[in-house]
Design an enzyme around this catalytic site. Structure first.
Site, PDB file in Angstrom:
ATOM      1  N   HIS A 298       0.828  -1.210   0.000  1.00  0.00           N
ATOM      2  CA  HIS A 298       0.000   0.000   0.000  1.00  0.00           C
ATOM      3  C   HIS A 298       0.865   1.263   0.000  1.00  0.00           C
ATOM      4  CE1 HIS A 298       1.025   0.927   4.176  1.00  0.00           C
ATOM      5  NE2 HIS A 298       0.894  -0.375   4.423  1.00  0.00           N
TER       6      HIS A 298
ATOM      7  N   GLU B 291      -2.281  -7.112   7.839  1.00  0.00           N
ATOM      8  CA  GLU B 291      -0.927  -6.950   8.377  1.00  0.00           C
ATOM      9  C   GLU B 291      -0.788  -7.647   9.733  1.00  0.00           C
ATOM     10  OE1 GLU B 291       2.110  -6.875   8.295  1.00  0.00           O
ATOM     11  OE2 GLU B 291       2.731  -4.819   7.819  1.00  0.00           O
TER      12      GLU B 291
END
Length: 397
Positions: free
Chosen positions: A205, A279
């Site tokens: 990202h 994550e």
């Protein structure tokens, strides 16, 4: 071929059938490049071939070729007099769009999809099912014949449509299906891996406020910064120019989904969320800097830096992440076998995908650096082989 019957009745003239199975495929060598499609129509029992078609369509993209294959298959089914059609394709895009689950935004796809729907409306029922490429070998073989013809025509300077189409008449086309062809190995020669890999384009990202301050950012949900959005746009442009992406899959966290949405819009694809791509849970270290976490829990932090089984207080160990990402890898290979998938995730999951592809030890997690909005590529083969083709590429930024 055992278990397959030759339809001798088809040689006595065109007959009307009630239900047929259409298997279609299309492809392009270059995307766009020399393109073609292949179609085979079976009877309802999938034992007798009623028709087959293949045609080169000059220079086009994979998606255009796949839609052209669908149209040819529906047309062949109509000519056979079928009123129920089971369409089976290895194009997730076409199956999902024609089923109404994915929106169609790309201008090249809108008229093709409209034509396919108009043709499908002539039947009492049309169902669309995705199948792995290995189960679509007959149509794939025909599509490759068409692509060969397209390539020869383009090399010779003939940019016009080059037809290599077989007869649609069942009196000519009804034959015993040949044995399924084995896809040519596409792995580097020394790996020994065979078959068509599932190629994962691993995109980290874009920038967030926590990454600017170099703070642990796990399950929190900071938005992209202005620079992070620019990074997402730059990555999307590169991936769209590359083409050939069949699906976009993202972590559920906002920073990944925002990055994925920009790319998905450029590719005219929806974003599918996979919770396994989230994550690492840094627990009580969330939002802390390296120094602050080390000062808060010096012994645990020191052990965590060298032992993947150690958890941050209230968090998740790297071993647990490894197990989670291995399961996500298996899900992606199962659902998107043999195609290219854009996976938008985070540092530790992407490192773990690369570790799995390299079959390497845990030291990779501590020694590999991945920049924000960087692109890496890992491939996983049906025979269990794997390879890494790209790591931390930021040439688009």
């Amino acid at each position: 071929m055992p278990g397959v019957q030759l339809d001798l009745g088809a040689y006595q003239g065109i007959r009307t059938v009630t239900r047929v199975v259409v298997e279609a495929d299309g492809g392009s060598r270059g995307n766009p490049g020399p393109a073609g499609y292949g179609v085979v129509v079976f009877d309802a029992d999938h034992r007798t071939v009623l028709a087959e078609r293949h045609a080169s369509i000059g220079r086009a993209t994979n998606n255009v070729a796949e839609y052209r294959g669908l149209l040819a298959g529906l047309t062949a089914a109509a000519e056979l007099g079928a009123d129920e059609v089971d369409v089976r394709m290895d194009s997730k895009l076409v199956v999902e769009q024609m089923s109404g689950r994915w929106k169609i935004k790309h201008p090249d796809m809108i008229p093709l999809a409209a034509a396919a729907r108009e043709t499908a409306a002539k039947f009492r029922r049309v169902d669309y099912t995705w199948i792995p490429r290995a189960e679509n070998a007959y149509a794939d073989r025909l599509a490759n014949v068409a692509m060969d013809a397209a390539a020869e025509a383009l090399v010779s300077g003939e940019e016009t449509l080059v037809l290599a189409e077989s007869s649609s008449s069942p009196s000519v086309a009804a034959t015993t299906p040949p044995a399924a062809t084995t896809p040519a190995p596409t792995a580097p020669g020394w790996t020994g891996a065979t078959g068509s890999p599932t190629r994962l384009l691993l995109l980290r990202h874009g920038q967030t406020p926590l990454s600017v301050e170099r703070r642990y950012s796990g399950r929190g949900n900071p938005p992209l910064t202005e620079l992070g959005r620019e990074q997402a746009v730059a990555a999307a442009r590169r991936i769209a120019a590359r083409g050939g992406v069949a699906a976009v899959v993202s972590s559920p966290l906002g920073r990944a989904r925002e990055t994925a949405t920009v790319a998905a819009d450029a590719l005219d694809l929806p974003v599918t969320v996979h919770n396994g791509l989230i994550e690492t849970d840094f627990g009580e270290w969330e939002g802390l800097t390296f120094g602050e976490a080390a000062q808060r829990d010096p012994d645990i932090h020191r052990a965590w830096l060298g032992d993947t089984s150690v958890r941050p207080p209230g968090g998740e160990s790297f071993d647990e992440v490894h197990t989670r990402i291995a399961a996500a890898r298996d899900d992606l290979v199962s659902e998107f076998g043999g195609v290219t998938v854009l996976v938008v995730s985070h540092v530790t999951p992407i490192k773990t995908f690369l570790r799995l592809a390299l079959d390497s030890g845990p030291s990779l997690l501590y020694r590999l650096h991945l920049d924000l909005a960087s692109l890496s590529t890992a491939e996983f083969y049906p025979d269990g082989g794997s390879s890494v083709r790209l790591v931390n590429d930021t040439s688009h930024l």
